[in-house]
Write a protein that holds these residues in place. Structure first.
Motif, PDB file in Angstrom:
ATOM      1  N   ASP A 149       0.852  -1.183   0.000  1.00  0.00           N
ATOM      2  CA  ASP A 149       0.000   0.000   0.000  1.00  0.00           C
ATOM      3  C   ASP A 149       0.898   1.247   0.000  1.00  0.00           C
ATOM      4  O   ASP A 149       2.136   1.130   0.012  1.00  0.00           O
ATOM      5  CB  ASP A 149      -0.995  -0.039   1.167  1.00  0.00           C
ATOM      6  CG  ASP A 149      -0.377   0.267   2.538  1.00  0.00           C
ATOM      7  OD1 ASP A 149       0.811   0.653   2.614  1.00  0.00           O
ATOM      8  OD2 ASP A 149      -1.105   0.139   3.537  1.00  0.00           O
ATOM      9  N   ILE A 155       0.227  -6.301   1.267  1.00  0.00           N
ATOM     10  CA  ILE A 155      -1.086  -6.737   0.802  1.00  0.00           C
ATOM     11  C   ILE A 155      -0.879  -8.068   0.095  1.00  0.00           C
ATOM     12  O   ILE A 155       0.040  -8.209  -0.724  1.00  0.00           O
ATOM     13  CB  ILE A 155      -1.702  -5.721  -0.183  1.00  0.00           C
ATOM     14  CG1 ILE A 155      -1.864  -4.351   0.485  1.00  0.00           C
ATOM     15  CG2 ILE A 155      -3.043  -6.227  -0.717  1.00  0.00           C
ATOM     16  CD1 ILE A 155      -2.242  -3.249  -0.494  1.00  0.00           C
ATOM     17  N   ARG A 156      -1.688  -9.064   0.412  1.00  0.00           N
ATOM     18  CA  ARG A 156      -1.598 -10.352  -0.255  1.00  0.00           C
ATOM     19  C   ARG A 156      -1.940 -10.206  -1.744  1.00  0.00           C
ATOM     20  O   ARG A 156      -2.855  -9.490  -2.115  1.00  0.00           O
ATOM     21  CB  ARG A 156      -2.548 -11.362   0.377  1.00  0.00           C
ATOM     22  CG  ARG A 156      -2.094 -11.880   1.739  1.00  0.00           C
ATOM     23  CD  ARG A 156      -0.986 -12.884   1.605  1.00  0.00           C
ATOM     24  NE  ARG A 156      -0.660 -13.545   2.870  1.00  0.00           N
ATOM     25  CZ  ARG A 156       0.310 -14.433   3.005  1.00  0.00           C
ATOM     26  NH1 ARG A 156       1.054 -14.766   1.968  1.00  0.00           N
ATOM     27  NH2 ARG A 156       0.553 -14.972   4.184  1.00  0.00           N
ATOM     28  N   ILE A 191      -0.360  -8.863   9.011  1.00  0.00           N
ATOM     29  CA  ILE A 191      -0.997  -8.101   7.926  1.00  0.00           C
ATOM     30  C   ILE A 191      -2.350  -7.573   8.384  1.00  0.00           C
ATOM     31  O   ILE A 191      -2.707  -6.416   8.142  1.00  0.00           O
ATOM     32  CB  ILE A 191      -1.129  -8.977   6.664  1.00  0.00           C
ATOM     33  CG1 ILE A 191       0.251  -9.231   6.046  1.00  0.00           C
ATOM     34  CG2 ILE A 191      -2.045  -8.317   5.636  1.00  0.00           C
ATOM     35  CD1 ILE A 191       0.250 -10.288   4.950  1.00  0.00           C
TER      36      ILE A 191
END
Length: 223
Positions: A149, A155-156, A191
């Motif tokens: 981001d 971010i997966r 996460i």
């Protein structure tokens, strides 16, 4: 900042068969040097300590290879614990606080990834993963692992490949009940909490997980 280093050397190396029938994958030579020694050199050059290696498949060969070098062994000969369980078992040897972990079955060009991670680490992070753009990888099969981001949080899914080096706080490993599990379980917790970050590597990278990857890695190093 001096941080401990854990090198994951316990895997069976099934993708590297038949070479790994008689030699553990970290002791396979690429460009005249074992993969394990390449990883150790990066850690030692970056000033890490202490260093811990976990062992399982043909672990006696790894133990003999590093004998007399001040490296601790976390023995998983009774049960292969995967990366998450392996890190948790090794914590008494690593000490409290953030830990560097490294997979030895890769080669890198560019900046020493461990030194770069140490330089970029700060207290807001619970994990900082070294990522490689898919276009800068060799021997990789499949898509990427992550994207970032605007604040460099993980971010997966995306075109960034986890390169096998990171700094991570192991505290939340205690929340996972299984003995053997992947560090992906811990990454998902971090996460979700917004405390897992990524750093993009400035060079190229090669997966050395299969016999056909060895010439690719050697060509990259020669280039």
């Amino acid at each position: 900042m001096t941080l401990p280093l854990m090198i994951f050397a316990a895997g069976k190396g099934t993708r590297m068969a038949p070479l790994t029938d008689v030699t553990p994958k970290p002791l396979i030579r690429v460009g005249g040097q074992t993969l394990l020694d390449r990883a150790l050199h990066q850690g030692e050059t970056a000033g890490v300590g202490p260093i811990v290696i976990n062992t399982h498949h043909l672990g006696h060969q790894i133990r003999d290879h590093v004998a007399g070098r001040g490296i601790a062994i976390s023995d998983e000969s009774d049960l292969l614990l995967e990366t998450g369980g392996g890190l948790r078992k090794a914590l008494p040897l690593l000490g409290a606080g953030p830990v560097i972990t490294m997979n030895p079955d890769v080669v890198w060009t560019g900046t020493n990834p461990i030194a770069a991670l140490i330089d970029a680490w700060d207290d807001r992070m619970d994990a900082l993963l070294m990522l490689v753009p898919l276009a800068q990888t060799h021997g990789r099969r499949g898509s990427g692992d992550f994207s970032l981001d605007p604040h460099a949080r993980l971010i997966r899914k995306g075109d960034l490949v986890y390169g096998g080096a990171q700094i991570i706080r192991p505290d939340r490993l205690a929340e996972i009940a299984e003995d053997a599990f992947s560090l992906n379980r811990l990454w998902d917790l971090l996460i979700a909490g917004g405390s897992a970050y990524g750093l993009i590597h400035d060079g190229e990278w090669c997966d050395v997980g299969r016999p056909d990857c060895i010439p690719l890695a050697e060509a990259l190093l020669d280039g």
